[in-house]
Design a protein around this motif. Structure first.
Motif, PDB file in Angstrom:
ATOM      1  N   LEU A  25      40.793  10.639  61.114  1.00  0.00           N
ATOM      2  CA  LEU A  25      41.151  11.601  62.153  1.00  0.00           C
ATOM      3  C   LEU A  25      40.183  12.784  62.190  1.00  0.00           C
ATOM      4  O   LEU A  25      39.773  13.229  63.262  1.00  0.00           O
ATOM      5  CB  LEU A  25      42.577  12.095  61.917  1.00  0.00           C
ATOM      6  N   VAL A  26      39.816  13.285  61.016  1.00  0.00           N
ATOM      7  CA  VAL A  26      38.918  14.441  60.971  1.00  0.00           C
ATOM      8  C   VAL A  26      37.541  14.087  61.512  1.00  0.00           C
ATOM      9  O   VAL A  26      36.962  14.817  62.334  1.00  0.00           O
ATOM     10  CB  VAL A  26      38.825  14.984  59.527  1.00  0.00           C
ATOM     11  N   VAL A  27      36.996  12.955  61.052  1.00  0.00           N
ATOM     12  CA  VAL A  27      35.662  12.559  61.501  1.00  0.00           C
ATOM     13  C   VAL A  27      35.664  12.236  62.991  1.00  0.00           C
ATOM     14  O   VAL A  27      34.734  12.599  63.726  1.00  0.00           O
ATOM     15  CB  VAL A  27      35.160  11.359  60.677  1.00  0.00           C
ATOM     16  N   THR A  28      36.726  11.575  63.464  1.00  0.00           N
ATOM     17  CA  THR A  28      36.819  11.265  64.891  1.00  0.00           C
ATOM     18  C   THR A  28      36.885  12.550  65.720  1.00  0.00           C
ATOM     19  O   THR A  28      36.239  12.659  66.784  1.00  0.00           O
ATOM     20  CB  THR A  28      38.045  10.394  65.170  1.00  0.00           C
ATOM     21  N   SER A  29      37.658  13.537  65.248  1.00  0.00           N
ATOM     22  CA  SER A  29      37.735  14.814  65.969  1.00  0.00           C
ATOM     23  C   SER A  29      36.390  15.525  65.989  1.00  0.00           C
ATOM     24  O   SER A  29      36.004  16.117  67.012  1.00  0.00           O
ATOM     25  CB  SER A  29      38.797  15.709  65.311  1.00  0.00           C
ATOM     26  N   LEU A  30      35.665  15.478  64.888  1.00  0.00           N
ATOM     27  CA  LEU A  30      34.345  16.102  64.850  1.00  0.00           C
ATOM     28  C   LEU A  30      33.371  15.422  65.806  1.00  0.00           C
ATOM     29  O   LEU A  30      32.625  16.089  66.528  1.00  0.00           O
ATOM     30  CB  LEU A  30      33.791  16.072  63.427  1.00  0.00           C
ATOM     31  N   LEU A  31      33.383  14.095  65.818  1.00  0.00           N
ATOM     32  CA  LEU A  31      32.461  13.388  66.708  1.00  0.00           C
ATOM     33  C   LEU A  31      32.805  13.619  68.171  1.00  0.00           C
ATOM     34  O   LEU A  31      31.908  13.792  69.004  1.00  0.00           O
ATOM     35  CB  LEU A  31      32.498  11.888  66.388  1.00  0.00           C
TER      36      LEU A  31
END
Length: 266
Positions: A256-262
């Motif tokens: 979730l964190v990496v997807t939100s950052l991307l």
């Protein structure tokens, strides 16, 4: 019976420092003699620094390129921090680590490496434009250095303008006491860079607050339960930490964190 020493003269033994320096001189003398004996058989390399006369303009250009490369490498960390998405990613990942309550897990090296590779992934389209429009033609000799610089800075400015907030850009323009720009081309890069960094800090802290909220709720629930049970001496962090880790794992938190950052850079 009389001795050979004058009356009142005492015999003094050599001090420790005198013995040390005497031994050192003997050792250096033996090493010098050994070097003279061995020199004809074992070549001893000599490192020399100096300035020479260039035989052609190409030698001067090569030297200047090496100096420019060393200069770029020395300021590369600042370039990565100010002109890419590295700042936002690193701060958000740091918020995740502190929100869970883990001080050294994952280690700082892992967090920085993950932020660096995500930066490479996000900045790949921009750097491909720089390679196609500036670096590759310059190495092929089809464009001049000024044209290569324009092909390098224009994609970077497009990226910076895309993720710079209007409030921060207006603040830096006002503080620089420059005339109101009519378009993006009138905004100097020295004004755009700090505005971009301020925008990245603001966005990163907004994402960090959103990350902190579910973990704060877990801490509040655990603290309330312990207080209701009368266990006031038991630290709530000791009980809430396993629940926060379990919540993060079950929710697939890293994804979730990496997807939100991307998506924040799309």
């Amino acid at each position: 019976m009389k001795s050979g020493w004058p009356v009142g003269m005492k015999l003094r033994m050599p001090s420790g420092s005198a013995v040390f320096f005497s031994s050192l001189m003997v050792f250096l003398g033996s090493m010098a003699a050994y070097a003279q004996d061995v020199a004809p058989f074992i070549p001893i390399p000599v490192l020399q620094f100096g300035l020479g006369v260039a035989e052609s303009p190409r030698d001067v250009a090569t030297t200047l390129q090496i100096l420019a490369l060393l200069t770029v490498l020395s300021v590369a960390p600042g370039i990565i921090l100010m002109m890419t998405c590295f700042t936002r990613i690193l701060i958000v990942l740091g918020f995740v680590q502190r929100a869970i309550g883990l001080q050294q897990t994952p280690p700082s090296q892992v967090i920085v490496s993950l932020a660096l590779f995500l930066t490479l992934f996000i900045m790949a389209p921009t750097w491909n434009k720089i390679y196609d429009n500036a670096l590759s033609p310059y190495l092929a000799g089809t464009v001049s250095s000024a044209q290569a610089w324009e092909g390098t800075i224009n994609p970077i400015r497009e990226f910076l303008f895309k993720f710079t907030r209007q409030e921060e850009l207006s603040l830096m323009i006002t503080m620089s006491k420059m005339e109101q720009p009519r378009n993006m081309d009138d905004v100097p890069t020295r004004t755009l860079l700090p505005a971009f960094v301020l925008s990245e800090l603001k966005t990163a802290f907004q994402m960090g607050v959103v990350i902190f909220i579910p973990f704060i709720i877990v801490d509040m629930i655990v603290a309330s339960v312990l207080l209701a049970m009368g266990m006031m001496m038991l630290p709530p962090m000791m009980i809430s930490l396993p629940f926060k880790i379990l919540l993060f794992v079950m929710a697939d938190g890293w994804n979730l964190v990496v997807t939100s950052l991307l998506r924040s850079f799309s």
